[in-house]
Enzyme design. Sequence first.
Site, PDB file in Angstrom:
ATOM      1  CE  LYS A   1      55.515  15.625  19.599  1.00 37.05           C
ATOM      2  NZ  LYS A   1      56.091  14.481  20.398  1.00 37.05           N
TER       3      LYS A   1
ATOM      4  CG  ASP B   1      56.827  15.115  28.160  1.00 39.17           C
ATOM      5  OD1 ASP B   1      57.343  15.983  27.513  1.00 39.17           O
ATOM      6  OD2 ASP B   1      56.949  13.758  27.734  1.00 39.17           O
TER       7      ASP B   1
ATOM      8  CD1 TRP C   1      53.190  11.548  23.964  1.00 36.84           C
ATOM      9  CD2 TRP C   1      54.993  10.294  24.196  1.00 36.84           C
ATOM     10  NE1 TRP C   1      53.609  11.157  22.708  1.00 36.84           N
ATOM     11  CE2 TRP C   1      54.819  10.489  22.817  1.00 36.84           C
ATOM     12  CE3 TRP C   1      56.443   9.438  24.535  1.00 36.84           C
ATOM     13  CZ2 TRP C   1      55.623  10.080  21.837  1.00 36.84           C
ATOM     14  CZ3 TRP C   1      57.143   9.042  23.386  1.00 36.84           C
ATOM     15  CH2 TRP C   1      56.884   9.488  21.942  1.00 36.84           C
TER      16      TRP C   1
HETATM   17  C1  PLP Z   1      56.603  13.384  21.171  1.00 37.67           C
HETATM   18  C2  PLP Z   1      56.729  13.413  22.612  1.00 37.67           C
HETATM   19  C3  PLP Z   1      57.852  12.886  23.113  1.00 37.67           C
HETATM   20  C4  PLP Z   1      58.904  12.031  22.261  1.00 37.67           C
HETATM   21  O1  PLP Z   1      59.739  12.888  21.805  1.00 37.67           O
HETATM   22  P1  PLP Z   1      60.857  12.500  20.959  1.00 37.67           P
HETATM   23  O2  PLP Z   1      61.650  13.765  20.480  1.00 37.67           O
HETATM   24  O3  PLP Z   1      60.403  11.358  19.768  1.00 37.67           O
HETATM   25  O4  PLP Z   1      61.648  11.603  21.959  1.00 37.67           O
HETATM   26  C5  PLP Z   1      57.757  12.809  24.517  1.00 37.67           C
HETATM   27  N1  PLP Z   1      56.866  13.409  25.258  1.00 37.67           N
HETATM   28  C6  PLP Z   1      55.819  14.006  24.423  1.00 37.67           C
HETATM   29  C7  PLP Z   1      54.420  14.357  25.551  1.00 37.67           C
HETATM   30  C8  PLP Z   1      55.599  13.968  23.301  1.00 37.67           C
HETATM   31  O5  PLP Z   1      54.624  14.434  22.606  1.00 37.67           O
END
Ligand code: PLP
Length: 361
Positions: free
Chosen positions: A197, A173, A102
């Site tokens: 999540k 993030d 990511w």
């Molecule tokens: C799932 C995830 C993303 C991407 O998320 P989307 O909503 O599909 O764009 C980005 N960073 C991390 C750490 C993730 O787990």
Amino acid sequence: MSKVYNFCAGPAMLPEPVMEQAKEELLDWQGHGCSVMELSHRSKAFVDVAQQAEADLRELLGIPDDYRVLFTHGGGRGQFSAVPMNLSRQGQRADYLVSGSWSAAALAEAEKYLTPNRVAEVQVVDGLKRVSDASSWDLDADAAYFHYCPNETVDGIAIDGIPDTGDVPIVADMSSTILSGPLDVSRFGLIYAGAQKNIGPSGLSVVIVNDALLGQARAQTPSIFDYQLQAEQGSMFNTPPTFAWYLAGLVFKWLKTQGGVAEMHRRNAQKAAMLYGCIDDSDFYINAIHPDYRSRMNVPFQLQEPALDKLFLQQAEQAGLTALAGHRSVGGMRASIYNAMPVAGVQALVAFMQDFEKRKG
Ligand SMILES: *Cc1c(COP(=O)(O)O)cnc(C)c1O
């Protein structure tokens, strides 16, 4: 089908009491004779829902007053673009710590807007993956910001301590780790998270941004991604994902009744210890992440005999343990054990794994 333990990385399972309440009031929300998803986002009723959700999130994370909280669109990846557009000028540099897929994707997107400086990589030392020691990081004192991902959802690699970047603001993030434990928000310039999540349903992303970083967006930044504009408009410049926002609010209320992020931290540590314990006690399951960098949210593991992967997944599913296949880029298995996964779910998984190992299929 009977209720399963869903180990999906995202969209992930939500707390059962939250789903029950949403079901209960789906068609007639608090006597309005319609669903909350049918209300105008500008109605007093919905604005109250929205503000309450923000207040609860502020309380849960102790978000200081000089931070704005945005409830916005575009998922985690939307922020991969929004961050460089809002926080950097053309030609500027920004530091990107790459600790998994990511953060690598965030760096690749940022290349459209600026020159990212790849601060560090994942190393394999004695067969175990780890992030290189902070003392070896190639930090740029003139970087517009420092971006990292404290929990790599696919790789199962976590960075626990908050990096020391001097005066360079930290952007994190936290899509797969926000609300999993206490957090000193004041150490960050900006935190973002896709909701699907550990917050609520997909379609919503939460941004927590320090006031000092507002008002610097590049002229061509799409208005819906302009932090300053969205802050001024209470995240209602256009129609926000109202149902996801409402559900996130129910999750925040649930977290408060459970004892907040301190209690989540305790439970998450307990769940992770059980699962890694099971893996480490066996010669059949492997997790090749250095213990200091193991994720408490996403636990990838491989079978010593990959030929048994399919059978493992089939039998797990029959036992009511679903979505255990690893990310398509890494294969093997991955158990995502966010806040909503009860301790009993991890106990059931561990019991299944021990039994599968004994039977070897
Ligand atoms: C799932 C995830 C993303 C991407 O998320 P989307 O909503 O599909 O764009 C980005 N960073 C991390 C750490 C993730 O787990």
